[in-house]
Every structure is written in C-alpha cells, then in structure tokens.
Design a protein around this motif. Structure first.
Motif, PDB file in Angstrom:
ATOM      1  N   THR A  66       0.815  -1.213   0.000  1.00 26.32           N
ATOM      2  CA  THR A  66       0.000   0.000   0.000  1.00 26.32           C
ATOM      3  C   THR A  66       0.855   1.273   0.000  1.00 26.32           C
ATOM      4  OG1 THR A  66      -0.143  -0.049   2.408  1.00 26.32           O
ATOM      5  CG2 THR A  66      -1.906  -1.150   1.191  1.00 26.32           C
ATOM      6  N   ASN A  73       3.266   4.013  -1.519  1.00 21.72           N
ATOM      7  CA  ASN A  73       3.517   4.473  -2.878  1.00 21.72           C
ATOM      8  C   ASN A  73       4.950   4.229  -3.333  1.00 21.72           C
ATOM      9  OD1 ASN A  73       0.887   5.383  -3.259  1.00 21.72           O
ATOM     10  ND2 ASN A  73       1.337   7.415  -2.437  1.00 21.72           N
ATOM     11  N   SER A 129       8.036  -3.309  -5.516  1.00 23.09           N
ATOM     12  CA  SER A 129       7.813  -4.750  -5.601  1.00 23.09           C
ATOM     13  C   SER A 129       7.969  -5.376  -4.224  1.00 23.09           C
ATOM     14  CB  SER A 129       8.781  -5.415  -6.596  1.00 23.09           C
ATOM     15  OG  SER A 129      10.112  -5.357  -6.123  1.00 23.09           O
ATOM     16  N   GLN A 155       8.353  -9.334  -2.622  1.00 26.41           N
ATOM     17  CA  GLN A 155       8.481 -10.757  -2.865  1.00 26.41           C
ATOM     18  C   GLN A 155       8.594 -11.520  -1.558  1.00 26.41           C
ATOM     19  OE1 GLN A 155      10.945  -8.993  -5.005  1.00 26.41           O
ATOM     20  NE2 GLN A 155      10.239  -9.511  -7.051  1.00 26.41           N
ATOM     21  N   ARG A 175       0.061   5.216 -15.211  1.00 28.41           N
ATOM     22  CA  ARG A 175      -0.601   4.081 -14.571  1.00 28.41           C
ATOM     23  C   ARG A 175      -1.566   3.397 -15.529  1.00 28.41           C
ATOM     24  NH1 ARG A 175      -1.969   6.559 -10.232  1.00 28.41           N
ATOM     25  NH2 ARG A 175       0.069   6.166  -9.314  1.00 28.41           N
ATOM     26  N   THR A 220       5.489 -13.372  -5.686  1.00 27.22           N
ATOM     27  CA  THR A 220       5.557 -11.914  -5.712  1.00 27.22           C
ATOM     28  C   THR A 220       4.194 -11.330  -5.389  1.00 27.22           C
ATOM     29  OG1 THR A 220       7.345 -11.909  -7.340  1.00 27.22           O
ATOM     30  CG2 THR A 220       6.040  -9.894  -7.162  1.00 27.22           C
ATOM     31  N   LYS A 221       4.164 -10.405  -4.431  1.00 24.87           N
ATOM     32  CA  LYS A 221       2.905  -9.797  -4.007  1.00 24.87           C
ATOM     33  C   LYS A 221       2.637  -8.474  -4.714  1.00 24.87           C
ATOM     34  CE  LYS A 221       0.622 -11.009  -0.985  1.00 24.87           C
ATOM     35  NZ  LYS A 221      -0.584 -11.855  -0.956  1.00 24.87           N
ATOM     36  N   LYS A 222       3.675  -7.805  -5.167  1.00 25.67           N
ATOM     37  CA  LYS A 222       3.481  -6.506  -5.804  1.00 25.67           C
ATOM     38  C   LYS A 222       4.585  -6.264  -6.809  1.00 25.67           C
ATOM     39  CE  LYS A 222       3.005  -1.534  -4.767  1.00 25.67           C
ATOM     40  NZ  LYS A 222       2.955  -0.512  -3.702  1.00 25.67           N
ATOM     41  N   HIS A 223       4.228  -5.652  -7.942  1.00 19.48           N
ATOM     42  CA  HIS A 223       5.220  -5.277  -8.940  1.00 19.48           C
ATOM     43  C   HIS A 223       4.669  -4.107  -9.744  1.00 19.48           C
ATOM     44  CE1 HIS A 223       8.222  -5.261 -11.968  1.00 19.48           C
ATOM     45  NE2 HIS A 223       7.421  -5.673 -12.919  1.00 19.48           N
ATOM     46  N   ARG A 224       5.432  -3.007  -9.798  1.00 20.51           N
ATOM     47  CA  ARG A 224       4.994  -1.822 -10.525  1.00 20.51           C
ATOM     48  C   ARG A 224       5.995  -1.503 -11.641  1.00 20.51           C
ATOM     49  NH1 ARG A 224       3.574   3.272  -7.079  1.00 20.51           N
ATOM     50  NH2 ARG A 224       3.160   3.963  -9.195  1.00 20.51           N
TER      51      ARG A 224
END
Length: 223
Positions: free
Chosen positions: A1, A3, A7, A9, A84, A211-215
């Motif tokens: 959450t 910003n 990423s 992992q 985005r 992986t939980k997040k990747h931007r």
C-alpha cells in the motif's frame, strides 16, 4: 500500500520478505521509507541496502532498479495517472485514458508525446516469464572483493539467466535476480556461473516463493 514500494516478494528462508522501493535521493526520504516499512505489524528486523548501480534489467523478471543519477524530477500527478493507465494496458487509446481521467484526449496525447520525447517513459512489451520457460526465481547476494566489483558486475551482466544485476551498500555488495526453469537449473546457475564471479568471497541465495506486488511504471530501464 506504500507508494514508494515497487515490488514485494515472499522468500524462502530469512529474511522472509524482499521489498524494492523507489525514493528520492535524500536522507529524509530514506528515513521515511524505513519508518513506514518498519511500522508494519510483524516486522521485527529491517535491513536496508541502497542500489548504487544497476547493470542488467529484464522486465520479465519483475523487479526494479533505482536510478541514482540525481536527474531533475519531470512530470506531475496527471502524468503519473496517465502512466498508470499505460501500465495497465499499453494499447489503450488516448480517448479512453481521457475518459477515465476526465481530461481531453488532446491533453493525454500531448502529455504522452512529451514523456516519450524526454524519455520519461518507454513503451514496449513485457513478457510472461512462465510462457518463456521461467518458473523459478531467486535472489543471490554476493560479498565481493571491493577491488574487483567492476569485474564481478561485468561477468554477471553477461550471464543470460540474470534478470537484474547491481551494486549495493552493505556487507553483500552485489546482488542478482536469477530466472530459471526449475530448482535444478538454479543450482546449475549458481555452481557454474555465480560461483565463478571474479572476487566473490561469499554467496547467499534466497528463493522467491511468490511476488505480491510489482509496478513496472517505476522501473528504471537499463539500456
């Protein structure tokens, strides 16, 4: 959450979580990031390494590099919102982006063209790693003789299995992200390529569970 977090992992072993974040080149920004991540429930130990240089980056390996060039900030909140939308679908029309963001399509077109011309963004293809035969990911943290770091980086960046190669702060001063077909392939990469890195003194391997997040919109692309 958060910003700044690009990423997240989940790893096998300790540490259990690897977080890659993008921050401004300032002590205050780094301190704020440490405070935010350290305040997460369940976190009892936090180790921070700063990436000084990224030698290799492959987008299908789903990780970030941090640009330490100190370039002036370009863009504003609208640019970020447009990026985005392009991140979600690079084929989306300017008209559709304008509809979503409630701005004229001409404004979106002007913003995108400017960001392309100034190299704020690059539009390309991101592969699905599983579709190209990569099923397992692992981080390797290397302790390398400081006098031979450049040799080590050159060796590692020429290894096709490396998704990211960089020099970082801390006792382990080089890190890599590897992509492999299976666990046996990881062992083969470590034994025949990573262990032969010039100046390497110690290697620590961490398998990526998921992986939980990747931007990708924050990724610093290496030419």
């Amino acid at each position: 959450t958060f910003n700044r977090v690009a990423s997240v992992q989940i790893l096998v072993g300790s540490p259990e979580i690897h977080v890659t974040a993008f921050v401004e080149e300032s002590q205050q920004a780094l301190a704020e990031l440490q405070r935010d991540v350290g305040s997460v429930a369940g976190v009892n130990r936090l180790e921070v390494n700063i990436a000084f240089e990224i030698r290799t980056y492959r987008s299908e390996f789903a990780t970030l590099g941090m640009d330490m060039s100190g370039a002036d900030q370009i863009g504003d909140e609208l640019d970020e919102m447009i990026i985005r939308q392009l991140h979600l679908d690079a084929r989306i029309s300017f008209r559709e982006i304008g509809r979503i963001l409630d701005v004229p399509a001409s404004t979106v077109r002007e913003r995108v063209n400017r960001m392309l011309q100034t190299e704020v963004i690059r539009i390309g293809a991101v592969c699905d790693p599983h579709k190209i035969g990569l099923n397992v990911g692992a981080f390797a943290y290397l302790r390398v003789d400081p006098a031979r770091i450049d040799q080590a980086l050159k060796h590692l960046e020429n290894v096709p299995d490396m998704g990211e190669v960089g020099a970082v702060s801390g006792a382990h001063n080089v890190f890599v992200l590897m992509g492999a077909r299976d666990y046996e392939h990881v062992v083969d990469i470590v034994k025949h390529k990573v262990e032969r890195t010039p100046g390497v003194q110690e290697i620590s391997i961490r398998m990526i569970s998921h992986t939980k997040k990747h931007r990708p919109d924050l990724i610093s692309i290496v030419p």
